[in-house]
Scaffold this active site. Structure first.
Site, PDB file in Angstrom:
ATOM      1  N   PRO A 274       0.936  -1.222  -0.088  1.00  0.00           N
ATOM      2  CA  PRO A 274      -0.052   0.183   0.016  1.00  0.00           C
ATOM      3  C   PRO A 274       0.727   1.122  -0.136  1.00  0.00           C
ATOM      4  O   PRO A 274       1.766   1.209   0.623  1.00  0.00           O
ATOM      5  CB  PRO A 274      -0.797  -0.221   1.339  1.00  0.00           C
ATOM      6  CG  PRO A 274       0.249  -1.045   2.128  1.00  0.00           C
ATOM      7  CD  PRO A 274       0.829  -1.786   1.297  1.00  0.00           C
ATOM      8  N   CYS A 342       5.472  29.037 -15.298  1.00  0.00           N
ATOM      9  CA  CYS A 342       5.124  29.704 -16.684  1.00  0.00           C
ATOM     10  C   CYS A 342       4.452  28.782 -17.660  1.00  0.00           C
ATOM     11  O   CYS A 342       5.055  28.378 -18.659  1.00  0.00           O
ATOM     12  CB  CYS A 342       6.306  30.417 -17.479  1.00  0.00           C
ATOM     13  SG  CYS A 342       6.817  31.768 -16.515  1.00  0.00           S
TER      14      CYS A 342
HETATM   15  C1  LIG Z   1       2.709   2.361  -7.397  1.00  0.00           C
HETATM   16  C2  LIG Z   1       2.960   1.089  -6.778  1.00  0.00           C
HETATM   17  C3  LIG Z   1       2.468   0.624  -5.754  1.00  0.00           C
HETATM   18  C4  LIG Z   1       1.447   1.599  -4.643  1.00  0.00           C
HETATM   19  O1  LIG Z   1       0.413   2.050  -5.098  1.00  0.00           O
HETATM   20  P1  LIG Z   1      -0.803   2.764  -4.258  1.00  0.00           P
HETATM   21  O2  LIG Z   1      -1.779   3.211  -5.339  1.00  0.00           O
HETATM   22  O3  LIG Z   1      -0.167   4.060  -3.920  1.00  0.00           O
HETATM   23  O4  LIG Z   1      -1.125   1.821  -3.206  1.00  0.00           O
HETATM   24  C5  LIG Z   1       2.533  -0.772  -5.255  1.00  0.00           C
HETATM   25  N1  LIG Z   1       3.110  -1.627  -5.835  1.00  0.00           N
HETATM   26  C6  LIG Z   1       3.754  -1.253  -7.096  1.00  0.00           C
HETATM   27  C7  LIG Z   1       4.315  -2.466  -7.973  1.00  0.00           C
HETATM   28  C8  LIG Z   1       3.532   0.099  -7.569  1.00  0.00           C
HETATM   29  O5  LIG Z   1       4.145   0.655  -8.853  1.00  0.00           O
END
Ligand SMILES: *Cc1c(COP(=O)(O)O)cnc(C)c1O
Length: 419
Positions: A274, A342
């Protein structure tokens, strides 16, 4: 739940008036609430307590080492996508055996760095990457633990820029070739197959795409078993959404219950990645009104934070709630809140109804804790803002505002231009 509330007329972060911080360190700055960060992490992590699991915070959503340290102390791991993020996670004290490494473009240098650091596993996104990891591990005399990132081809029903689990996206291995890929990995000398992974997108507000993805992974785990390939770690990625405006995402407890139901009998250790759901509503961006001006079509509030500080509105058309730091009983008006950059795309909000503001007023841009500072740039040679953490009655600068010297620190004038 978060800890940004008005006490009297003044917005507070926990017990600290936001005005006090603004007057001490200037604007713009990102402001995080320690209690909110901790609460969000704990609620999420505890929701999975029935099954073996590791909550690997997604470092790309907010990579300040103070924040990584906090989650590490709470028992969390890290999901990284670059050597730089690995460096941060280790510096912050996250145990390497709780670090998982995702991303489509890991270089050999990054792979070797991760192997030497002893991370838990690589989430592998292509067959060529698998070869590279095998080769690097061989050179170092190590075995690399890997999971294959499978693209389950489910529609996460989110913004196209942040959907990652569709066949047309660049991420992961096509689910149709994944059994072959697993067999190939299993036969490699320096690879130890330990897991399966997917991450279907970000800011998901429904459970069904997660459940669909999970059931595809589950079918694959069963099929792999028939070939003697045993999956120990099941990584479901991140992606749970938050409320920016009127979205109604599932609560982490609902999300966990739905997942636990499906994975309980698999005997795997679950990995979760998460990001946004932990930090998104634990941070705000504080900015000051510089000027206001009226054109024949619109009224603009020009503030001292721009798209270089918070790019989400410009990049994704994202909504962030904006509110005055000091509540006065003023009439409301419709304005565009824009930055000093800008570019016409430099806005924090368009056609937004706000209480009338004057030069010098502070505004809070809410829900800015995820994909906020991490996406900040120096465009227009602007100094990246400070980051501050509040804990109860105190505030702590966890990243200083940049200086003009920082801007040019790595630049050099070649000899032929010197005279
Ligand atoms: C960006 C990402 C996450 C986290 O995603 P959230 O939407 O911020 O929870 C987890 N795992 C991978 C592989 C990601 O690229």
């Amino acid at each position: 739940m978060h800890h940004f509330e008005y006490k009297g007329k003044v917005l507070h972060a926990e017990n600290v008036p936001v005005t006090e911080i603004a007057e001490t360190i200037g604007t713009p700055f990102y402001l995080y609430s320690h209690a909110t960060l901790k609460h969000h992490f704990e609620v999420f992590d505890r929701a999975f307590k029935k099954i073996p699991h590791i909550t690997c915070f997604s470092v790309k959503s907010n990579s300040n080492i103070a924040i990584l340290r906090l989650f590490g102390k709470l028992g969390g791991g890290a999901d990284i996508v670059s050597g730089g993020e690995l460096f941060r996670a280790i510096r912050a004290g996250v145990p390497p055996d709780k670090i998982v490494y995702s991303g489509v473009g890991k270089t050999r240098e990054e792979i070797s760095y991760a192997l030497e650091s002893g991370i838990l596993l690589f989430n592998v996104e292509s067959l060529e990457e698998l070869d590279a990891i095998d080769e690097c591990a061989g050179k170092l005399g190590k075995k690399a633990r890997i999971a294959l990132r499978v693209n389950p081809d489910v529609d996460p029903k989110t913004h196209p820029y942040i959907s990652t689990g569709l066949e047309k996206n660049k991420f992961g291995l096509d689910v149709k070739i994944s059994v072959e890929a697993y067999k190939k990995a299993q036969a490699m000398d320096n690879i130890s197959v330990v897991g399966i992974d997917c991450h279907i997108g970000s800011q998901l507000t429904e459970l069904s795409p997660f459940v669909d993805a999970l059931s595809r992974l589950k079918a694959l785990i069963d099929e792999l078993k028939t070939y003697g390939i045993l999956i120990k770690y099941l990584d479901l990625g991140g992606g749970l959404g938050i409320t920016y405006n009127d979205e109604k995402p599932p609560h982490p407890i609902q999300y966990a219950e739905e997942i636990i139901k499906t994975v309980l009998d698999l005997g795997c250790t679950l990995i979760l990645e998460p990001g946004r759901v932990i930090v998104g509503n634990a941070g705000i961006l504080v900015t000051r009104v510089l000027y206001s001006k009226k054109t024949s079509k619109k009224k603009f509030l020009i503030v001292d934070a721009g798209m270089n500080d918070l790019v989400r509105p410009s990049l994704y058309g994202s909504y962030h709630h904006i509110q005055p730091v000091v509540e006065e009983n003023r009439e409301r008006e419709t304005v565009d809140v824009v930055g000093p950059i800008c570019e016409s795309g430099d806005f924090l909000a368009q056609d937004r109804e706000l209480p009338r503001c004057e030069s010098g007023d502070y505004l809070a841009v809410m829900s800015a804790g995820a994909y906020g500072f991490v996406m900040a740039s120096n465009y227009n040679s602007r100094l990246r803002p400070a980051e501050v953490m509040v804990k109860e009655n105190e505030f702590y600068v966890i990243r200083e505002r940049e200086t003009y010297e920082d801007l040019i620190a790595k630049e050099k004038i070649p000899g032929f231009l010197e005279d």
